[in-house]
Structures are given as C-alpha cells and as structure tokens.
Design a protein around this motif. Structure first.
Motif, PDB file in Angstrom:
ATOM      1  N   GLU A   1       8.391   2.073   0.517  1.00 44.75           N
ATOM      2  CA  GLU A   1       7.418   1.338   0.148  1.00 44.75           C
ATOM      3  C   GLU A   1       6.238   2.030  -0.373  1.00 44.75           C
ATOM      4  O   GLU A   1       5.364   1.677  -1.404  1.00 44.75           O
ATOM      5  CB  GLU A   1       6.973   0.310   1.325  1.00 44.75           C
ATOM      6  CG  GLU A   1       5.796  -0.420   0.884  1.00 44.75           C
ATOM      7  CD  GLU A   1       5.150  -1.322   2.242  1.00 44.75           C
ATOM      8  OE1 GLU A   1       4.122  -2.077   2.131  1.00 44.75           O
ATOM      9  OE2 GLU A   1       5.814  -1.184   3.361  1.00 44.75           O
ATOM     10  N   ASN A   2       5.987   3.112   0.350  1.00 39.79           N
ATOM     11  CA  ASN A   2       5.036   4.213   0.094  1.00 39.79           C
ATOM     12  C   ASN A   2       5.195   4.690  -1.785  1.00 39.79           C
ATOM     13  O   ASN A   2       4.320   4.815  -2.430  1.00 39.79           O
ATOM     14  CB  ASN A   2       4.898   5.336   0.901  1.00 39.79           C
ATOM     15  CG  ASN A   2       3.982   4.905   1.851  1.00 39.79           C
ATOM     16  OD1 ASN A   2       2.756   5.171   1.852  1.00 39.79           O
ATOM     17  ND2 ASN A   2       4.690   4.402   3.137  1.00 39.79           N
TER      18      ASN A   2
ATOM     19  N   GLN B   1       3.761  -7.473  -8.150  1.00 41.99           N
ATOM     20  CA  GLN B   1       3.416  -7.387  -6.666  1.00 41.99           C
ATOM     21  C   GLN B   1       4.627  -7.706  -5.741  1.00 41.99           C
ATOM     22  O   GLN B   1       4.987  -7.249  -4.881  1.00 41.99           O
ATOM     23  CB  GLN B   1       2.248  -8.375  -6.507  1.00 41.99           C
ATOM     24  CG  GLN B   1       2.025  -8.592  -5.053  1.00 41.99           C
ATOM     25  CD  GLN B   1       0.965  -9.715  -4.729  1.00 41.99           C
ATOM     26  OE1 GLN B   1       0.484 -10.100  -5.659  1.00 41.99           O
ATOM     27  NE2 GLN B   1       0.691 -10.150  -3.568  1.00 41.99           N
TER      28      GLN B   1
ATOM     29  N   LEU C   1       6.957   3.336  -3.729  1.00 45.22           N
ATOM     30  CA  LEU C   1       6.891   2.159  -4.787  1.00 45.22           C
ATOM     31  C   LEU C   1       5.498   1.783  -4.953  1.00 45.22           C
ATOM     32  O   LEU C   1       4.948   1.355  -6.259  1.00 45.22           O
ATOM     33  CB  LEU C   1       7.591   0.850  -4.204  1.00 45.22           C
ATOM     34  CG  LEU C   1       9.133   0.949  -4.386  1.00 45.22           C
ATOM     35  CD1 LEU C   1       9.774  -0.405  -3.449  1.00 45.22           C
ATOM     36  CD2 LEU C   1       9.652   0.509  -5.702  1.00 45.22           C
ATOM     37  N   ARG C   2       4.489   1.918  -4.199  1.00 42.55           N
ATOM     38  CA  ARG C   2       3.202   1.416  -4.289  1.00 42.55           C
ATOM     39  C   ARG C   2       2.324   2.528  -4.968  1.00 42.55           C
ATOM     40  O   ARG C   2       1.558   2.390  -5.683  1.00 42.55           O
ATOM     41  CB  ARG C   2       2.765   1.004  -3.085  1.00 42.55           C
ATOM     42  CG  ARG C   2       3.368  -0.435  -2.535  1.00 42.55           C
ATOM     43  CD  ARG C   2       2.693  -1.063  -1.328  1.00 42.55           C
ATOM     44  NE  ARG C   2       3.128  -2.199  -0.678  1.00 42.55           N
ATOM     45  CZ  ARG C   2       3.273  -3.500  -1.263  1.00 42.55           C
ATOM     46  NH1 ARG C   2       2.209  -3.345  -2.460  1.00 42.55           N
ATOM     47  NH2 ARG C   2       3.610  -4.225  -0.926  1.00 42.55           N
ATOM     48  N   LYS C   3       2.685   3.686  -4.630  1.00 43.28           N
ATOM     49  CA  LYS C   3       1.668   5.049  -4.894  1.00 43.28           C
ATOM     50  C   LYS C   3       2.288   5.803  -5.868  1.00 43.28           C
ATOM     51  O   LYS C   3       1.794   6.724  -6.619  1.00 43.28           O
ATOM     52  CB  LYS C   3       1.359   5.714  -3.694  1.00 43.28           C
ATOM     53  CG  LYS C   3       0.721   4.987  -2.729  1.00 43.28           C
ATOM     54  CD  LYS C   3       0.443   5.870  -1.223  1.00 43.28           C
ATOM     55  CE  LYS C   3      -0.081   5.075  -0.095  1.00 43.28           C
ATOM     56  NZ  LYS C   3      -0.424   5.826   1.094  1.00 43.28           N
TER      57      LYS C   3
ATOM     58  N   ILE D   1       7.848  -5.575  -5.597  1.00 42.97           N
ATOM     59  CA  ILE D   1       7.850  -4.512  -4.914  1.00 42.97           C
ATOM     60  C   ILE D   1       8.069  -5.350  -3.422  1.00 42.97           C
ATOM     61  O   ILE D   1       8.613  -4.601  -2.716  1.00 42.97           O
ATOM     62  CB  ILE D   1       6.336  -3.942  -4.725  1.00 42.97           C
ATOM     63  CG1 ILE D   1       6.021  -2.937  -6.178  1.00 42.97           C
ATOM     64  CG2 ILE D   1       6.165  -3.032  -3.518  1.00 42.97           C
ATOM     65  CD1 ILE D   1       4.776  -2.295  -6.271  1.00 42.97           C
ATOM     66  N   LYS D   2       7.496  -6.153  -3.083  1.00 47.42           N
ATOM     67  CA  LYS D   2       7.928  -7.022  -1.976  1.00 47.42           C
ATOM     68  C   LYS D   2       9.316  -7.389  -1.783  1.00 47.42           C
ATOM     69  O   LYS D   2      10.086  -7.044  -0.636  1.00 47.42           O
ATOM     70  CB  LYS D   2       7.163  -8.072  -1.498  1.00 47.42           C
ATOM     71  CG  LYS D   2       5.593  -7.999  -1.334  1.00 47.42           C
ATOM     72  CD  LYS D   2       4.902  -9.311  -1.010  1.00 47.42           C
ATOM     73  CE  LYS D   2       3.413  -8.938  -0.982  1.00 47.42           C
ATOM     74  NZ  LYS D   2       2.666 -10.173  -0.790  1.00 47.42           N
TER      75      LYS D   2
ATOM     76  N   ASP E   1       7.324 -12.146 -11.969  1.00 48.29           N
ATOM     77  CA  ASP E   1       6.576 -12.458 -10.463  1.00 48.29           C
ATOM     78  C   ASP E   1       7.126 -13.476  -9.713  1.00 48.29           C
ATOM     79  O   ASP E   1       7.347 -13.241  -8.555  1.00 48.29           O
ATOM     80  CB  ASP E   1       5.174 -11.979 -10.426  1.00 48.29           C
ATOM     81  CG  ASP E   1       4.509 -11.205  -9.378  1.00 48.29           C
ATOM     82  OD1 ASP E   1       5.243 -10.382  -8.811  1.00 48.29           O
ATOM     83  OD2 ASP E   1       3.450 -11.787  -8.932  1.00 48.29           O
TER      84      ASP E   1
END
Length: 520
Positions: free
Chosen positions: A27-28, A4, A30-32, A7-8, A457
């Motif tokens: 970001e899209n 988590q 990395l997250r999707k 990604i941030k 993390d």
C-alpha cells in the motif's frame, strides 16, 4: 496515475493472497511511489525484518520491481540507492490467473498446464525447481525421463511465449534527462500508443526487461546450481533470487550464484485476451463471417517475431488471409468473395492486395458500447440516446438541439443532462451571449479521456465490492459446514453455492471490462 479505487482493489488482492503485513508494505508503495527500504520501514512502522520479508514475497510474485538510482547524500555527494516500485498491472493480473491457465489448457497439453500452474503459484522458478516439482508429483526423484519430458514441455511454453526470463533484479535507472534510447529492449505497451511519453514506471520496467534475443531463450542449463538450503526460511519453492543486491541483509541472499529464473509472460496473455475481445466484439456487432476472418488474420500474425508485430494494426495479403481462413473447419464454408465482403465489413482498405485492419478502432468501439450500456442501465433510454449522440458528435451541443435530435421532451432534457453531468458522465460549458438582452446557453459534450478514467475507477470500486462479498459468502459457507445438521441444510448449501457461482461469473465479466479500459 492509478485511480483511488484501483489502489484499494490492488491492496485488497494482496491482502487476500499474502496477508495484512505484505499488504501494508504494498500500500505504501502504491500510494507514495518508489521508496527505499529505510523509507518503507519508517512509513509502515513495521520491523526491518517484516518489511524485508514482505518485499521478498512481493518481488517473488512479480508485484514489486527493485531498481537503483543516484541521489544526493548527506555530504552533498551522489550515492547509489536501491528503491522498490509496486507494479500495479501485475497485481491486477493475479485476478486473471484462471483465464491464463485456461488459455494454456486450450492451446497446449495437461503437462504444460501443470508446469504453468507451478509458475502461477510460486511466481518465479528455475528450471531445476520446475523439474523437482514434476518429480515430486510423480514420485520419480532423479528420473532422467521425467526431466527430459519437463524440458520438452517447458520449451513448448517458451515457444508459445507463455513464459519468459525474469527481469533484472536491480537495474540502474539514469535521470530522465539522461535516459538513452533503449530500442533493443521491449518498451511498455502504453508508451507506444499515441506517442505518449514514458512514465517513471515504464522506464524502470523497460530497463529491467531482458534483451529480446534472451527473453525467450533457454540456451543454458538454467538453475542447475540450485541449492535447497539457500531458500529463505519459511518460503515456498521458487523464492531463491539474487537478493544481496536488493538492499536486503546477506542472510537473505543466494550466495550470488548465477541462475535463470522464469515467470509468466503477462504481456502475451493480455495480447491473447485482447484479440479474443476484438473477435467477440466483431461477432456481436457484425456477424460470424467477419469474426472468422479477423481471427484468421490475428492467428496468421501470431507466429511473427515480436519486433515486426504491431500492437494496433494487422496487415496481410489476400492469399495469406484466405489460406489461414481455410485452416479452420468453420472457415472452410467461406468462399473467397465472402472473405472479401467480410474484410469490407471490418473496414479493411486494400492496397496492392494487402489488407490492413486497425485493432485500436475495434477496442474504441467496444469501450463506447460498454459505457453506453452503463448509461442505459443506470439512467434509462432517453439518457442513453443523448449520451450516444454526444459521444458520436465529439463536440459541444446546445440543450435544445440535443432535445430535437433525440426526440426527448425539452422540459425533461435539461434534467437528464444535468444528472449525467453531476455523475461526471458529461462535460458542461456555459455560453453567455450579449445582444439586445443577455442570453445564456448550456453546451454539453462527452470528454472521453476524463470519462474513461472515471468509469475505470467505478469498475475498480465494483470489483472491490464483488471480491469482498465473495470472501464473505465463502466464510459463510465454511461456517455453515461446521454447524450443519439442520433440516434446512441442503437449501442453505444450494443458496451459498449459487451465490458464489453468480459472484464469480459477475467478477469475470467485470474483469473483461476492466481490461478493456486498463490493459487493451
């Protein structure tokens, strides 16, 4: 699966380097996971032009890889679509550019460093563009001597494997069940370890990678057909690529001219930093002699072809090791018996006068020490002794047994263990025994794969906070410079400068720990 805070942190790096629009697209991804251009436009709610320009920047700087695959279309037929994958590791490598530059500076010369710095700044360049940058810096347009010197220095970087050909702009990816063996291409390092199956990202990057025989080859006059007018409006040097095949409008294309683009070889620099980490760990844990011998073994294998080099182990004859040790000034003080003793310290087992060392074990020891130091600083010496015992035992131990073996009061032991469990540093199981009466026991162990992921993390979180504080201090410094003139000016300047130095050094140390768990 990226953590988590990983990604941030990656989004923060992209934001600070390229701005909010590019970061939103990244970001899209990395997250999707991989997305098509139309999916990105819908999910980001940006204009098509903004998304296209953002993708161009991310591809140019090696943060995104395009690929094509077959999907079922609206009519039920298979159609070829282009998708975009965010390369998380390459985004993190942006934090390490100063370390990469320092390695080039130490091993090569200033001219090579300047060429390399251009690749860091622009992401990808043709040889023609590299020559143009050198000529612009020396005010010698069209000077054959400058171009010859640039070619020579570029070849030095190529021979050292510090630069490589860029991957294919849009490789075709077959479905996983139909994926054929690609032994002629380099695979991702993590896929080789422990026989782990390839992830989707590794399959895509492996398919895009150039053939090993071409990867470090400069046989053609790469980039001779470069035309500055083909550059994208508002882009910096090096943004010319074959974008026509990337599902972007033709206005962003390069007229399909065949050029060779070059970029930084991240893999080689991570290997250098990995070896350095192993040597420093051995120096701290054993002594200088063992570190000198290990360095000699690693140096002796560096010149070998990639295909015959192992990522996790090094095997050499005694004669080769001793010959390499004698090449350094510090190594000449070691006798043959001292070298043999150091090999024993390193845990090398001889076989027909050939000594092998397992680098993976050294990395695992370094990881253990890193986590143990975190436990010691955060929870105290008693918790450290318990954690160290459980880490070495590798099995479930009962509460009272842990207290007896670590000499901690039995009243305090459950409290400490419970605190470690709450913070996800220990795994707990409850055992109920039914005899004359029902008795329950708490069993504890260190589950390293899960714990390592948790620690990583936490490190991403800490790195994010450090970066944000560093940016804040930099803004304060700039604001202060505009308002300077007060009597306390010099004191405030010193405070801001010292804060920046402290934060930067802390971030460098934290990044060393990040690489230990993510890259090595």
């Amino acid at each position: 699966m990226v953590n988590q805070y990983g990604i941030k942190f990656a989004i923060h790096l992209i934001t600070s380097h390229f701005g909010n629009l590019v970061a939103k697209v990244c970001e899209n991804l990395l997250r999707k996971g991989p997305l098509t251009l139309q999916s990105l436009i819908r999910s980001t709610e940006l204009t098509p032009l903004q998304v296209k320009n953002s993708l161009l920047i991310l591809i140019q700087h090696n943060c995104v890889q395009a690929f094509s695959s077959e999907q079922i279309g609206a009519g039920g037929n298979e159609v070829k679509v282009t998708q975009y994958l965010a390369v998380f590791s390459n985004i993190l490598h942006r934090l390490r550019f100063p370390k990469f530059l320092a390695i080039v500076s130490q091993e090569l010369d200033k001219d090579c460093e300047e060429i390399f710095e251009g690749l860091i700044q622009h992401g990808r360049l043709t040889l023609e563009q590299i020559c143009d940058r050198a000529e612009a810096g020396k005010s010698g347009r069209g000077d054959p001597a400058i171009r010859a010197a640039v070619q020579e220095n570029f070849n030095k970087l190529l021979n050292a494997r510090f630069v490589e050909r860029c991957p294919a702009p849009e490789p075709f990816i077959e479905p996983p069940s139909e994926t054929k063996s690609s032994s002629n291409k380099r695979g991702a390092k993590s896929a080789k370890l422990d026989g782990a199956p390839e992830t989707e990202e590794q399959r895509i990057l492996t398919a895009a990678a150039p053939l090993e025989v071409l990867r470090f080859s400069n046989l053609t006059t790469s980039g001779a057909d470069f035309d500055p007018e083909d550059d994208i409006a508002g882009s910096s040097v090096g943004e010319k690529r074959k974008h026509g095949s990337l599902e972007l409008d033709e206005e962003f294309g390069s007229k399909n001219k065949e050029v060779t683009l070059w970029r930084v070889n991240f893999e080689e620099f991570i290997r250098c930093l990995r070896h350095k980490a192993c040597i420093e760990n051995v120096r701290a844990r054993l002594d200088d002699g063992a570190a000198i011998v290990l360095k000699a073994m690693l140096d002796a294998t560096r010149g070998a072809e990639k295909k015959v080099r192992s990522e996790n182990s090094v095997s050499l004859s005694m004669n080769t090791i001793f010959e390499e040790v004698m090449k350094s000034e510090v190594g000449r003080s070691l006798t043959l018996d001292r070298v043999r003793a150091s090999l024993v310290q390193l845990g090398c087992s001889p076989s027909d006068e050939t000594y092998s060392i397992d680098l993976k074990k050294i990395i695992e020891l370094a990881q253990n020490e890193e986590v143990e130091s975190i436990v010691l600083k955060r929870y105290g010496r008693d918790a450290y002794r318990m954690f160290r015992l459980l880490s070495k035992a590798g099995q479930l131990l009962e509460t009272d047994k842990i207290a007896d073996m670590t000499f901690v009061e039995k009243k305090e032991t459950p409290k400490i263990l419970y605190k470690l469990w709450q913070d996800e540093y220990l795994h707990m199981e409850k055992l109920v025994v039914t005899a004359a009466r029902q008795v329950s026991f708490l069993l504890w162990k260190v589950n390293k794969p899960i714990l390592w992921d948790h620690v990583l993390d936490e490190m991403y979180h800490a790195a994010l906070n450090l970066n944000q504080r560093l940016i804040y201090e930099q803004e304060q410094k700039e604001l202060f410079s505009l308002q300077s003139g007060a009597h306390t000016g010099s004191i405030e300047k010193d405070r801001l400068r010292n804060a920046k130095i402290y934060l930067q050094s802390s971030l460098i140390k934290l990044d060393d720990a990040l690489m230990l768990f993510h890259d090595f």
